[in-house]
Design a protein around this motif. Structure first.
Motif, PDB file in Angstrom:
ATOM      1  N   LEU A  30       0.812  -1.220   0.000  1.00  0.00           N
ATOM      2  CA  LEU A  30       0.000   0.000   0.000  1.00  0.00           C
ATOM      3  C   LEU A  30       0.843   1.267   0.000  1.00  0.00           C
ATOM      4  N   ASP A  31       2.170   1.119  -0.092  1.00  0.00           N
ATOM      5  CA  ASP A  31       3.077   2.266  -0.088  1.00  0.00           C
ATOM      6  C   ASP A  31       3.741   2.382  -1.453  1.00  0.00           C
ATOM      7  N   PRO A  32       3.412   3.409  -2.255  1.00  0.00           N
ATOM      8  CA  PRO A  32       3.970   3.525  -3.606  1.00  0.00           C
ATOM      9  C   PRO A  32       5.484   3.636  -3.651  1.00  0.00           C
ATOM     10  N   ALA A  33       6.117   3.977  -2.542  1.00  0.00           N
ATOM     11  CA  ALA A  33       7.564   4.140  -2.527  1.00  0.00           C
ATOM     12  C   ALA A  33       8.300   2.848  -2.207  1.00  0.00           C
ATOM     13  N   ARG A  34       7.556   1.767  -1.900  1.00  0.00           N
ATOM     14  CA  ARG A  34       8.200   0.532  -1.462  1.00  0.00           C
ATOM     15  C   ARG A  34       8.026  -0.597  -2.468  1.00  0.00           C
ATOM     16  N   LEU A  35       9.044  -1.444  -2.520  1.00  0.00           N
ATOM     17  CA  LEU A  35       8.950  -2.683  -3.279  1.00  0.00           C
ATOM     18  C   LEU A  35       8.141  -3.694  -2.467  1.00  0.00           C
ATOM     19  N   ALA A  36       7.229  -4.398  -3.129  1.00  0.00           N
ATOM     20  CA  ALA A  36       6.407  -5.410  -2.469  1.00  0.00           C
ATOM     21  C   ALA A  36       6.626  -6.751  -3.164  1.00  0.00           C
ATOM     22  N   ALA A  43      -0.026 -14.157   1.505  1.00  0.00           N
ATOM     23  CA  ALA A  43      -1.049 -13.210   1.958  1.00  0.00           C
ATOM     24  C   ALA A  43      -0.887 -11.873   1.253  1.00  0.00           C
ATOM     25  N   LEU A  44      -2.017 -11.250   0.941  1.00  0.00           N
ATOM     26  CA  LEU A  44      -2.048  -9.968   0.251  1.00  0.00           C
ATOM     27  C   LEU A  44      -3.187  -9.124   0.801  1.00  0.00           C
ATOM     28  N   PRO A  45      -3.114  -7.792   0.617  1.00  0.00           N
ATOM     29  CA  PRO A  45      -4.282  -6.976   0.948  1.00  0.00           C
ATOM     30  C   PRO A  45      -5.429  -7.294  -0.008  1.00  0.00           C
ATOM     31  N   ASP A  46      -6.618  -6.833   0.337  1.00  0.00           N
ATOM     32  CA  ASP A  46      -7.782  -7.107  -0.511  1.00  0.00           C
ATOM     33  C   ASP A  46      -7.690  -6.398  -1.867  1.00  0.00           C
ATOM     34  N   ALA A  47      -6.997  -5.257  -1.892  1.00  0.00           N
ATOM     35  CA  ALA A  47      -6.920  -4.477  -3.120  1.00  0.00           C
ATOM     36  C   ALA A  47      -5.667  -3.614  -3.098  1.00  0.00           C
ATOM     37  N   VAL A  48      -5.202  -3.239  -4.281  1.00  0.00           N
ATOM     38  CA  VAL A  48      -4.122  -2.264  -4.451  1.00  0.00           C
ATOM     39  C   VAL A  48      -4.594  -1.243  -5.472  1.00  0.00           C
ATOM     40  N   ASP A  98      -0.141   3.930  -9.118  1.00  0.00           N
ATOM     41  CA  ASP A  98       0.783   4.558  -8.166  1.00  0.00           C
ATOM     42  C   ASP A  98       2.213   4.640  -8.706  1.00  0.00           C
ATOM     43  N   GLY A  99       2.422   4.261  -9.980  1.00  0.00           N
ATOM     44  CA  GLY A  99       3.724   4.378 -10.608  1.00  0.00           C
ATOM     45  C   GLY A  99       4.601   3.159 -10.491  1.00  0.00           C
ATOM     46  N   ARG A 100       4.144   2.128  -9.808  1.00  0.00           N
ATOM     47  CA  ARG A 100       4.926   0.913  -9.704  1.00  0.00           C
ATOM     48  C   ARG A 100       4.654  -0.022 -10.885  1.00  0.00           C
ATOM     49  N   VAL A 101       5.563  -0.968 -11.072  1.00  0.00           N
ATOM     50  CA  VAL A 101       5.517  -1.894 -12.203  1.00  0.00           C
ATOM     51  C   VAL A 101       5.674  -3.319 -11.678  1.00  0.00           C
ATOM     52  N   TRP A 102       4.972  -4.265 -12.313  1.00  0.00           N
ATOM     53  CA  TRP A 102       5.016  -5.667 -11.886  1.00  0.00           C
ATOM     54  C   TRP A 102       6.159  -6.415 -12.555  1.00  0.00           C
ATOM     55  N   LEU A 103       6.894  -7.202 -11.763  1.00  0.00           N
ATOM     56  CA  LEU A 103       7.936  -8.093 -12.256  1.00  0.00           C
ATOM     57  C   LEU A 103       7.688  -9.490 -11.704  1.00  0.00           C
ATOM     58  N   VAL A 104       8.200 -10.480 -12.425  1.00  0.00           N
ATOM     59  CA  VAL A 104       8.134 -11.861 -11.946  1.00  0.00           C
ATOM     60  C   VAL A 104       9.544 -12.365 -11.673  1.00  0.00           C
ATOM     61  N   ALA A 105       9.675 -13.230 -10.669  1.00  0.00           N
ATOM     62  CA  ALA A 105      10.949 -13.873 -10.338  1.00  0.00           C
ATOM     63  C   ALA A 105      10.892 -15.312 -10.840  1.00  0.00           C
ATOM     64  N   LEU A 184       6.101  -5.956  -6.984  1.00  0.00           N
ATOM     65  CA  LEU A 184       5.556  -4.676  -7.425  1.00  0.00           C
ATOM     66  C   LEU A 184       6.618  -3.633  -7.083  1.00  0.00           C
ATOM     67  N   VAL A 185       7.185  -2.994  -8.119  1.00  0.00           N
ATOM     68  CA  VAL A 185       8.437  -2.259  -7.971  1.00  0.00           C
ATOM     69  C   VAL A 185       8.282  -0.792  -8.371  1.00  0.00           C
ATOM     70  N   PRO A 186       8.713   0.148  -7.529  1.00  0.00           N
ATOM     71  CA  PRO A 186       8.745   1.552  -7.959  1.00  0.00           C
ATOM     72  C   PRO A 186       9.590   1.703  -9.220  1.00  0.00           C
ATOM     73  N   ILE A 187       9.160   2.552 -10.133  1.00  0.00           N
ATOM     74  CA  ILE A 187       9.834   2.677 -11.426  1.00  0.00           C
ATOM     75  C   ILE A 187      11.312   3.015 -11.258  1.00  0.00           C
ATOM     76  N   ALA A 188      11.654   3.817 -10.238  1.00  0.00           N
ATOM     77  CA  ALA A 188      13.051   4.205 -10.032  1.00  0.00           C
ATOM     78  C   ALA A 188      13.918   3.027  -9.612  1.00  0.00           C
ATOM     79  N   GLN A 189      13.312   1.946  -9.118  1.00  0.00           N
ATOM     80  CA  GLN A 189      14.082   0.797  -8.642  1.00  0.00           C
ATOM     81  C   GLN A 189      14.133  -0.359  -9.642  1.00  0.00           C
TER      82      GLN A 189
END
Length: 215
Positions: A30-36, A43-48, A98-105, A184-189
Motif C-alpha cells: 500500500l506504499d507507492p515508494a516501497r517494493l512489495a 497473503a495480500l491486501p484485498d486491493a491495491v 501509483d507508478g509501480r511496475v510488476w515483475l516476476v521472479a 511490485l516495484v517503484p519505477i526508479a528501482q
C-alpha cells in the motif's frame, strides 16, 4: 525439507525452489515508494490502488478463448518482423496507477533472471496479443488489458514485443510454477531488481513511456 512450488510443472512433476525468495510486509503493498513481494499462495491486501487482488474466475481454458480475449485489444503498432533464426515472443509491462511496475521472479532464476517482465514465446498460430495476455496470467497470476505498444527487443533466443498493460484483476499469489515470486516495484528501482542486460532496453522504454504519460 525441500521447499516445493504449490503448482507442479507441465509434466506434473514437483518444482523444488532451491533459492527461495523473501516476501515483504503487508504494508509494502500500500506504499507507492516501497517494493512489495509475494510468494505463491502468499497473503495480500484485498486491493491495491482500488483494484481487488482476487483470483480470476473466468480464465480462458482453450486457445480459442485466449484468442477471443486478445481480439479485444485494438492497438496502433508497427509491423513485427523477427530477425532470421529468432523465435517470436510477447510480454507486458504492467503499470499501476501509483507508478509501480510488476515483475516476476523465475523459479530458480531460470535463464539467469532473478526478476524480469512476464513474457513467453508465441505458440504456433497464437498472436502476439494472445501470447502476452496468456503469459502474464501464467507467470504473474494477473488479468490485464493491453493499452499500448512499447518496444520490440532482441533477447537471447527470442525477438519480443512488449506492451504496456494495466491490471484488471487476478492475484499474484496465483502465479504458476515458472514463477517463485511476484514483485511490485517503484519505477526508479526497476534496474536494481531486474538486473539482466536483456531487460535494460525494456526498462528504458518503460520509463520514457511513463514519463510521457505523466505530462
Amino acid at each position: 525439507m525441500p521447499q516445493l512450488h504449490p503448482c507442479p510443472d507441465d509434466d506434473g512433476n514437483p518444482v523444488v525452489i532451491r533459492i527461495p525468495s523473501t516476501p515483504t510486509a503487508p504494508a509494502s503493498w500500500l506504499d507507492p515508494a516501497r517494493l512489495a513481494t509475494v510468494l505463491p499462495g502468499g497473503a495480500l491486501p484485498d486491493a491495491v490502488n482500488g483494484i481487488p487482488l482476487a483470483p480470476w474466475t473466468a480464465v480462458p481454458d482453450t486457445p480459442a478463448g485466449w484468442t477471443a480475449l486478445a481480439d479485444r485489444s485494438l492497438l496502433e503498432e508497427p509491423p513485427f518482423v523477427p530477425p532470421a533464426g529468432m523465435c517470436a515472443a510477447a510480454g507486458t509491462v504492467i503499470v499501476e496507477d501509483d507508478g509501480r511496475v510488476w515483475l516476476v521472479a523465475p523459479s530458480n532464476r531460470y535463464g539467469g533472471y532473478s526478476a524480469t517482465f512476464p513474457k513467453g514465446r508465441a505458440d504456433s498460430g497464437a498472436g502476439l496479443h494472445c501470447t502476452a495476455l496468456r503469459e502474464t496470467f501464467e507467470e504473474a497470476g494477473l488479468q490485464v488489458q493491453l493499452v499500448a505498444f512499447l518496444a520490440d527487443c532482441r533477447r537471447t533466443l527470442t525477438f519480443t514485443r512488449y506492451y504496456i498493460a494495466r491490471r484488471l484483476g487476478g492475484t499474484p499469489a496465483a502465479m504458476g510454477w515458472e514463477t517463485q515470486a511476484v514483485h511490485l516495484v517503484p519505477i526508479a528501482q526497476l534496474d536494481r531488481v531486474a538486473v539482466h542486460l536483456n531487460d535494460y532496453p525494456v526498462i528504458k522504454a518503460a520509463r520514457e513511456w511513463i514519463e510521457s504519460h505523466r505530462r
